[in-house]
Design a protein around this motif. Structure first.
Motif, PDB file in Angstrom:
ATOM      1  N   TYR A 239       0.812  -1.216   0.000  1.00 45.19           N
ATOM      2  CA  TYR A 239       0.000   0.000   0.000  1.00 45.19           C
ATOM      3  C   TYR A 239       0.843   1.262   0.000  1.00 45.19           C
ATOM      4  O   TYR A 239       2.042   1.250   0.229  1.00 45.19           O
ATOM      5  N   ASN A 240       0.187   2.384  -0.270  1.00 50.54           N
ATOM      6  CA  ASN A 240       0.820   3.688  -0.290  1.00 50.54           C
ATOM      7  C   ASN A 240      -0.234   4.737   0.038  1.00 50.54           C
ATOM      8  O   ASN A 240      -1.411   4.423   0.237  1.00 50.54           O
ATOM      9  N   SER A 241       0.170   5.991   0.101  1.00 51.09           N
ATOM     10  CA  SER A 241      -0.748   7.049   0.522  1.00 51.09           C
ATOM     11  C   SER A 241      -1.929   7.227  -0.436  1.00 51.09           C
ATOM     12  O   SER A 241      -2.987   7.712  -0.028  1.00 51.09           O
ATOM     13  N   MET A 242      -1.790   6.809  -1.686  1.00 49.82           N
ATOM     14  CA  MET A 242      -2.852   7.003  -2.672  1.00 49.82           C
ATOM     15  C   MET A 242      -4.009   6.024  -2.463  1.00 49.82           C
ATOM     16  O   MET A 242      -5.127   6.276  -2.918  1.00 49.82           O
ATOM     17  N   VAL A 243      -3.762   4.912  -1.777  1.00 49.06           N
ATOM     18  CA  VAL A 243      -4.823   3.912  -1.568  1.00 49.06           C
ATOM     19  C   VAL A 243      -5.136   3.744  -0.087  1.00 49.06           C
ATOM     20  O   VAL A 243      -5.817   2.800   0.293  1.00 49.06           O
ATOM     21  N   MET A 244      -4.652   4.662   0.747  1.00 48.31           N
ATOM     22  CA  MET A 244      -4.814   4.521   2.182  1.00 48.31           C
ATOM     23  C   MET A 244      -6.284   4.458   2.585  1.00 48.31           C
ATOM     24  O   MET A 244      -6.662   3.726   3.500  1.00 48.31           O
ATOM     25  N   ASN A 245      -7.146   5.219   1.893  1.00 50.25           N
ATOM     26  CA  ASN A 245      -8.549   5.290   2.278  1.00 50.25           C
ATOM     27  C   ASN A 245      -9.247   3.939   2.174  1.00 50.25           C
ATOM     28  O   ASN A 245     -10.118   3.616   2.988  1.00 50.25           O
ATOM     29  N   LYS A 246      -8.859   3.121   1.189  1.00 54.55           N
ATOM     30  CA  LYS A 246      -9.518   1.832   0.990  1.00 54.55           C
ATOM     31  C   LYS A 246      -8.601   0.639   1.230  1.00 54.55           C
ATOM     32  O   LYS A 246      -9.059  -0.496   1.216  1.00 54.55           O
ATOM     33  N   GLY A 247      -7.324   0.892   1.454  1.00 52.99           N
ATOM     34  CA  GLY A 247      -6.379  -0.196   1.644  1.00 52.99           C
ATOM     35  C   GLY A 247      -5.837  -0.337   3.046  1.00 52.99           C
ATOM     36  O   GLY A 247      -5.232  -1.355   3.383  1.00 52.99           O
ATOM     37  N   ASP A 248      -6.064   0.668   3.878  1.00 48.14           N
ATOM     38  CA  ASP A 248      -5.560   0.613   5.253  1.00 48.14           C
ATOM     39  C   ASP A 248      -6.396  -0.365   6.077  1.00 48.14           C
ATOM     40  O   ASP A 248      -7.622  -0.316   6.055  1.00 48.14           O
ATOM     41  N   ILE A 249      -5.739  -1.271   6.803  1.00 42.80           N
ATOM     42  CA  ILE A 249      -6.443  -2.256   7.627  1.00 42.80           C
ATOM     43  C   ILE A 249      -6.060  -2.065   9.094  1.00 42.80           C
ATOM     44  O   ILE A 249      -5.218  -1.227   9.416  1.00 42.80           O
ATOM     45  N   ILE A 250      -6.666  -2.843   9.978  1.00 43.17           N
ATOM     46  CA  ILE A 250      -6.446  -2.665  11.415  1.00 43.17           C
ATOM     47  C   ILE A 250      -4.967  -2.787  11.780  1.00 43.17           C
ATOM     48  O   ILE A 250      -4.429  -1.970  12.530  1.00 43.17           O
ATOM     49  N   ASP A 251      -4.289  -3.817  11.246  1.00 43.29           N
ATOM     50  CA  ASP A 251      -2.890  -4.044  11.628  1.00 43.29           C
ATOM     51  C   ASP A 251      -1.977  -2.919  11.169  1.00 43.29           C
ATOM     52  O   ASP A 251      -1.083  -2.497  11.910  1.00 43.29           O
TER      53      ASP A 251
END
Length: 298
Positions: A239-251
């Protein structure tokens, strides 16, 4: 008991390093759970950091970013669980129909290999292969008039890439369980079906699939315990900052909040919330597996 222990004490002694490691790395750190109920500051320590009760847990359900992270985790993990069950299930059936043993073993070896590769390695490969700037996949798509597709730079495509790449990596290993279940099917059932004139398709539909369903139920129910584990290693390496909104998970959220922002108390609360929910799901999954497939560990 004593004669048995006299014979097996070397084996018990060999367990001591593993037991020591388990205690040091799994049980001793549990004391840090108290940070979830404190406004923890490293320079104040546990003794002088103020207690704030359940404030971190309230913030977990009030902050928009934390709710989005939980939603992302559920979406990615649920699709991973579904496809990591269905793909090995049907692949095992297809592999069982290959009559050339050498070809079967070759295919098995090829699909098992990705499981043993680290996401550090696979992440680097995927970043290069899926790049919009000369990546192999986009070059192929461009040759047929499609693309470039931002696999790792658009939120929806990122989720798709994460799910597909995880299934590709793990389905070969997951097939082992179903191959073992296929080996336990009574050959007399197929022989009787052939005598009755059943085609291979009919045999698969009425013998193979029903025989595999109990194992599929077991695998599926036990997977429920991992519904909040969307794969830290994979996401962190892709992941990267461009997909953080939909790619960021709990861990990854816990890692970023604790290590990069220094908010140890809130990160501990999020991790504790995840652990409690996972424990409840694991207990429930074992009960379901016992109820519907007569499977139990103890």
């Amino acid at each position: 008991m004593r004669p048995t222990l006299r014979r097996t004490w070397p084996l018990h002694f060999m367990l001591l390093p593993a037991l020591a490691g388990l205690i040091v790395f799994n049980y001793v750190p549990l004391g840090g759970i108290v940070m979830a109920f404190m406004d923890y500051k490293p320079w104040l320590g546990f003794d002088h950091s103020p207690w704030i009760g359940l404030d971190h847990f309230r913030a977990l359900f009030e902050r928009e970013d934390s709710l989005q992270v939980i939603w992302n985790t559920l979406i990615i993990s649920v699709f991973k669980i579904i496809f990591n069950l269905l793909v090995p299930f049907f692949f095992a059936i297809l592999l069982n129909e290959v009559r050339i043993r050498l070809l079967t073993r070759t295919i098995q070896t090829m699909v098992y290999l990705p499981h043993f590769l680290s996401w550090v390695i696979l992440g680097g490969i995927l970043v290069n292969f899926l790049s919009t700037d000369g990546g192999f996949v986009n070059r192929v798509l461009g040759a047929i008039g499609i693309g470039p597709i931002p696999f790792l730079m658009h939120g929806d495509w990122f989720r798709f890439t994460v799910i597909v790449s995880d299934v590709w990596k793990e389905f070969g290993y997951g097939t082992i369980v179903f191959i073992a279940a296929l080996a336990n099917i009574d050959p007399a059932l197929y022989e009787a079906a052939e005598v009755d004139g059943a085609s291979r398709w009919k045999q698969t539909l009425h013998i193979t699939i029903p025989s595999l369903l109990p194992m599929a139920i077991v695998v599926g129910t036990l997977s429920l315990g991992n519904i909040l584990n969307a794969g830290f290693d994979q996401i962190f390496n892709l992941y990267n900052s461009m997909v953080m909104n939909k790619g960021d998970i709990i861990d990854t959220f816990v890692y970023r909040t604790a290590i990069l922002e220094g908010n140890f108390g809130f990160a501990t609360a999020v991790g504790l919330f995840k652990s409690v929910v996972s424990m409840v799901l694991i207990v429930g999954a074992y009960r379901l597996a016992y109820q519907y497939a007569n499977y139990r560990v103890f």
